[in-house]
Design a protein around this motif. Structure first.
Motif, PDB file in Angstrom:
ATOM      1  N   LYS A 123       0.818  -1.218   0.000  1.00 54.90           N
ATOM      2  CA  LYS A 123       0.000   0.000   0.000  1.00 54.90           C
ATOM      3  C   LYS A 123       0.849   1.264   0.000  1.00 54.90           C
ATOM      4  O   LYS A 123       0.493   2.282   0.602  1.00 54.90           O
ATOM      5  CB  LYS A 123      -0.991   0.007   1.179  1.00 54.90           C
ATOM      6  CG  LYS A 123      -1.837  -1.249   1.289  1.00 54.90           C
ATOM      7  CD  LYS A 123      -2.602  -1.522   0.026  1.00 54.90           C
ATOM      8  CE  LYS A 123      -3.449  -2.782   0.151  1.00 54.90           C
ATOM      9  NZ  LYS A 123      -3.541  -3.550  -1.065  1.00 54.90           N
ATOM     10  N   ILE A 124       1.978   1.205  -0.681  1.00 54.54           N
ATOM     11  CA  ILE A 124       2.855   2.369  -0.818  1.00 54.54           C
ATOM     12  C   ILE A 124       2.184   3.358  -1.771  1.00 54.54           C
ATOM     13  O   ILE A 124       1.695   2.986  -2.833  1.00 54.54           O
ATOM     14  CB  ILE A 124       4.241   1.944  -1.361  1.00 54.54           C
ATOM     15  CG1 ILE A 124       4.919   0.933  -0.430  1.00 54.54           C
ATOM     16  CG2 ILE A 124       5.126   3.163  -1.619  1.00 54.54           C
ATOM     17  CD1 ILE A 124       5.214   1.419   0.960  1.00 54.54           C
ATOM     18  N   GLU A 125       2.164   4.619  -1.383  1.00 56.04           N
ATOM     19  CA  GLU A 125       1.580   5.674  -2.202  1.00 56.04           C
ATOM     20  C   GLU A 125       2.645   6.496  -2.931  1.00 56.04           C
ATOM     21  O   GLU A 125       2.394   7.022  -4.009  1.00 56.04           O
ATOM     22  CB  GLU A 125       0.754   6.612  -1.310  1.00 56.04           C
ATOM     23  CG  GLU A 125      -0.393   5.925  -0.596  1.00 56.04           C
ATOM     24  CD  GLU A 125      -1.008   6.796   0.485  1.00 56.04           C
ATOM     25  OE1 GLU A 125      -0.809   8.041   0.458  1.00 56.04           O
ATOM     26  OE2 GLU A 125      -1.678   6.234   1.368  1.00 56.04           O
ATOM     27  N   LEU A 126       3.811   6.622  -2.312  1.00 59.09           N
ATOM     28  CA  LEU A 126       4.885   7.459  -2.844  1.00 59.09           C
ATOM     29  C   LEU A 126       6.182   6.659  -2.830  1.00 59.09           C
ATOM     30  O   LEU A 126       6.605   6.168  -1.786  1.00 59.09           O
ATOM     31  CB  LEU A 126       5.034   8.726  -1.998  1.00 59.09           C
ATOM     32  CG  LEU A 126       6.152   9.683  -2.385  1.00 59.09           C
ATOM     33  CD1 LEU A 126       5.870  10.324  -3.740  1.00 59.09           C
ATOM     34  CD2 LEU A 126       6.318  10.759  -1.320  1.00 59.09           C
ATOM     35  N   LEU A 127       6.773   6.536  -3.993  1.00 58.44           N
ATOM     36  CA  LEU A 127       8.037   5.825  -4.128  1.00 58.44           C
ATOM     37  C   LEU A 127       9.108   6.850  -4.472  1.00 58.44           C
ATOM     38  O   LEU A 127       8.898   7.717  -5.328  1.00 58.44           O
ATOM     39  CB  LEU A 127       7.896   4.798  -5.253  1.00 58.44           C
ATOM     40  CG  LEU A 127       8.793   3.568  -5.257  1.00 58.44           C
ATOM     41  CD1 LEU A 127       8.769   2.827  -3.936  1.00 58.44           C
ATOM     42  CD2 LEU A 127       8.373   2.635  -6.383  1.00 58.44           C
ATOM     43  N   ILE A 173      20.655  13.292  -7.034  1.00 56.36           N
ATOM     44  CA  ILE A 173      19.347  13.814  -7.381  1.00 56.36           C
ATOM     45  C   ILE A 173      18.304  12.995  -6.633  1.00 56.36           C
ATOM     46  O   ILE A 173      18.404  11.771  -6.557  1.00 56.36           O
ATOM     47  CB  ILE A 173      19.110  13.701  -8.901  1.00 56.36           C
ATOM     48  CG1 ILE A 173      20.128  14.572  -9.638  1.00 56.36           C
ATOM     49  CG2 ILE A 173      17.687  14.076  -9.273  1.00 56.36           C
ATOM     50  CD1 ILE A 173      20.162  14.344 -11.142  1.00 56.36           C
ATOM     51  N   PHE A 174      17.315  13.672  -6.074  1.00 56.06           N
ATOM     52  CA  PHE A 174      16.202  13.014  -5.407  1.00 56.06           C
ATOM     53  C   PHE A 174      15.024  12.996  -6.385  1.00 56.06           C
ATOM     54  O   PHE A 174      14.703  14.016  -6.988  1.00 56.06           O
ATOM     55  CB  PHE A 174      15.794  13.767  -4.134  1.00 56.06           C
ATOM     56  CG  PHE A 174      16.886  13.824  -3.112  1.00 56.06           C
ATOM     57  CD1 PHE A 174      17.071  12.792  -2.201  1.00 56.06           C
ATOM     58  CD2 PHE A 174      17.742  14.913  -3.049  1.00 56.06           C
ATOM     59  CE1 PHE A 174      18.068  12.844  -1.248  1.00 56.06           C
ATOM     60  CE2 PHE A 174      18.752  14.981  -2.104  1.00 56.06           C
ATOM     61  CZ  PHE A 174      18.929  13.936  -1.201  1.00 56.06           C
ATOM     62  N   MET A 175      14.401  11.817  -6.545  1.00 56.04           N
ATOM     63  CA  MET A 175      13.282  11.673  -7.464  1.00 56.04           C
ATOM     64  C   MET A 175      12.147  10.926  -6.755  1.00 56.04           C
ATOM     65  O   MET A 175      12.402  10.138  -5.837  1.00 56.04           O
ATOM     66  CB  MET A 175      13.700  10.900  -8.722  1.00 56.04           C
ATOM     67  CG  MET A 175      14.836  11.562  -9.492  1.00 56.04           C
ATOM     68  SD  MET A 175      15.328  10.613 -10.963  1.00 56.04           S
ATOM     69  CE  MET A 175      14.056  11.180 -12.115  1.00 56.04           C
ATOM     70  N   GLU A 176      10.906  11.185  -7.215  1.00 51.07           N
ATOM     71  CA  GLU A 176       9.752  10.517  -6.622  1.00 51.07           C
ATOM     72  C   GLU A 176       8.632  10.374  -7.639  1.00 51.07           C
ATOM     73  O   GLU A 176       8.599  11.079  -8.637  1.00 51.07           O
ATOM     74  CB  GLU A 176       9.242  11.282  -5.404  1.00 51.07           C
ATOM     75  CG  GLU A 176       8.661  12.642  -5.740  1.00 51.07           C
ATOM     76  CD  GLU A 176       8.236  13.457  -4.512  1.00 51.07           C
ATOM     77  OE1 GLU A 176       8.469  13.014  -3.383  1.00 51.07           O
ATOM     78  OE2 GLU A 176       7.683  14.541  -4.717  1.00 51.07           O
ATOM     79  N   THR A 177       7.727   9.449  -7.331  1.00 47.69           N
ATOM     80  CA  THR A 177       6.503   9.305  -8.111  1.00 47.69           C
ATOM     81  C   THR A 177       5.407   8.769  -7.192  1.00 47.69           C
ATOM     82  O   THR A 177       5.678   8.011  -6.267  1.00 47.69           O
ATOM     83  CB  THR A 177       6.677   8.375  -9.330  1.00 47.69           C
ATOM     84  OG1 THR A 177       5.542   8.502 -10.169  1.00 47.69           O
ATOM     85  CG2 THR A 177       6.860   6.918  -8.946  1.00 47.69           C
ATOM     86  N   PHE A 178       4.187   9.221  -7.460  1.00 55.19           N
ATOM     87  CA  PHE A 178       3.045   8.689  -6.749  1.00 55.19           C
ATOM     88  C   PHE A 178       2.538   7.458  -7.491  1.00 55.19           C
ATOM     89  O   PHE A 178       2.499   7.452  -8.726  1.00 55.19           O
ATOM     90  CB  PHE A 178       1.934   9.742  -6.630  1.00 55.19           C
ATOM     91  CG  PHE A 178       2.239  10.788  -5.596  1.00 55.19           C
ATOM     92  CD1 PHE A 178       1.881  10.594  -4.272  1.00 55.19           C
ATOM     93  CD2 PHE A 178       2.911  11.958  -5.958  1.00 55.19           C
ATOM     94  CE1 PHE A 178       2.184  11.557  -3.320  1.00 55.19           C
ATOM     95  CE2 PHE A 178       3.215  12.911  -5.000  1.00 55.19           C
ATOM     96  CZ  PHE A 178       2.854  12.712  -3.672  1.00 55.19           C
ATOM     97  N   LEU A 179       2.188   6.441  -6.761  1.00 59.80           N
ATOM     98  CA  LEU A 179       1.693   5.196  -7.371  1.00 59.80           C
ATOM     99  C   LEU A 179       0.187   5.199  -7.476  1.00 59.80           C
ATOM    100  O   LEU A 179      -0.507   5.848  -6.763  1.00 59.80           O
ATOM    101  CB  LEU A 179       2.160   3.984  -6.535  1.00 59.80           C
ATOM    102  CG  LEU A 179       3.675   3.826  -6.406  1.00 59.80           C
ATOM    103  CD1 LEU A 179       4.004   2.620  -5.533  1.00 59.80           C
ATOM    104  CD2 LEU A 179       4.327   3.667  -7.771  1.00 59.80           C
TER     105      LEU A 179
END
Length: 179
Positions: A123-127, A173-179
């Motif tokens: 149930k991860i929302e943000l990776l 670099i820091f990167m993210e995505t919403f799942l």
């Protein structure tokens, strides 16, 4: 799938399974390879051993995947699950593909499967991730919807010096995505 993206599922004997502790010897081998290890912050074998133990240790939670060809590991991806409820909705991950198997779609396959595992099983929302500036894997992350949200210019201090005798630094670099 993008038209230029290679499909690892077309590789004879390719599969993805949960990581096992015994996969650590392959991870160590990849991290010790100068071409692959160049994109990770470990400086020597002792640090690689520590990182390998931490990375593969997550297999006990079934949050780590290993790509194999004919049952031999060729890549590994791990979710670094958070132990605290208030931040359990997000996590960082690590991914590595053996040098001789890069460019064959294995990293993409690991990413797809890891993102599915993160969303459906945990149930991860943000990776999110951190990656060296200039790492070719940045293109892979962007294809999967990751966006840069920060940069640290003096993250790694290399042993060698530049022509002026000043220390050489590598940024991340820091990167993210919403799942």
């Amino acid at each position: 799938m993008e038209k230029n993206e290679k499909d690892a599922n077309k590789i004879e004997g390719f599969d993805i399974r949960y990581t096992e502790l015994s996969d650590g010897k392959y991870l160590k081998q990849w991290l010790m390879d100068r071409e692959v290890g160049r994109w990770f912050p470990m400086a020597d074998e002792l640090e690689v051993d520590d990182a390998t133990g931490r990375w593969v240790g997550f297999c006990r939670y079934k949050c780590s995947l290993t790509a194999v060809i004919d049952n031999v590991p060729v890549g590994l991806a791990t979710l670094y699950l958070q132990p605290y409820k208030k931040i359990a909705h997000q996590c960082e991950f690590g991914i590595i593909v053996a040098g001789e198997h890069r460019g064959r779609g294995i990293g993409s396959s690991l990413m797809r499967n890891l993102m599915h595992l993160a969303k459906e099983n945990f149930k991860i929302e943000l990776l999110h991730l951190q990656v060296y500036e200039g790492n070719p894997a940045i293109r892979l992350y962007e294809r999967f919807g990751f966006k840069q949200f920060g940069i640290q210019t003096h993250w790694i201090k290399e042993k060698e010096k530049d022509e002026d005798g000043s220390p050489v630094y590598e940024g991340r670099i820091f990167m993210e995505t919403f799942l």
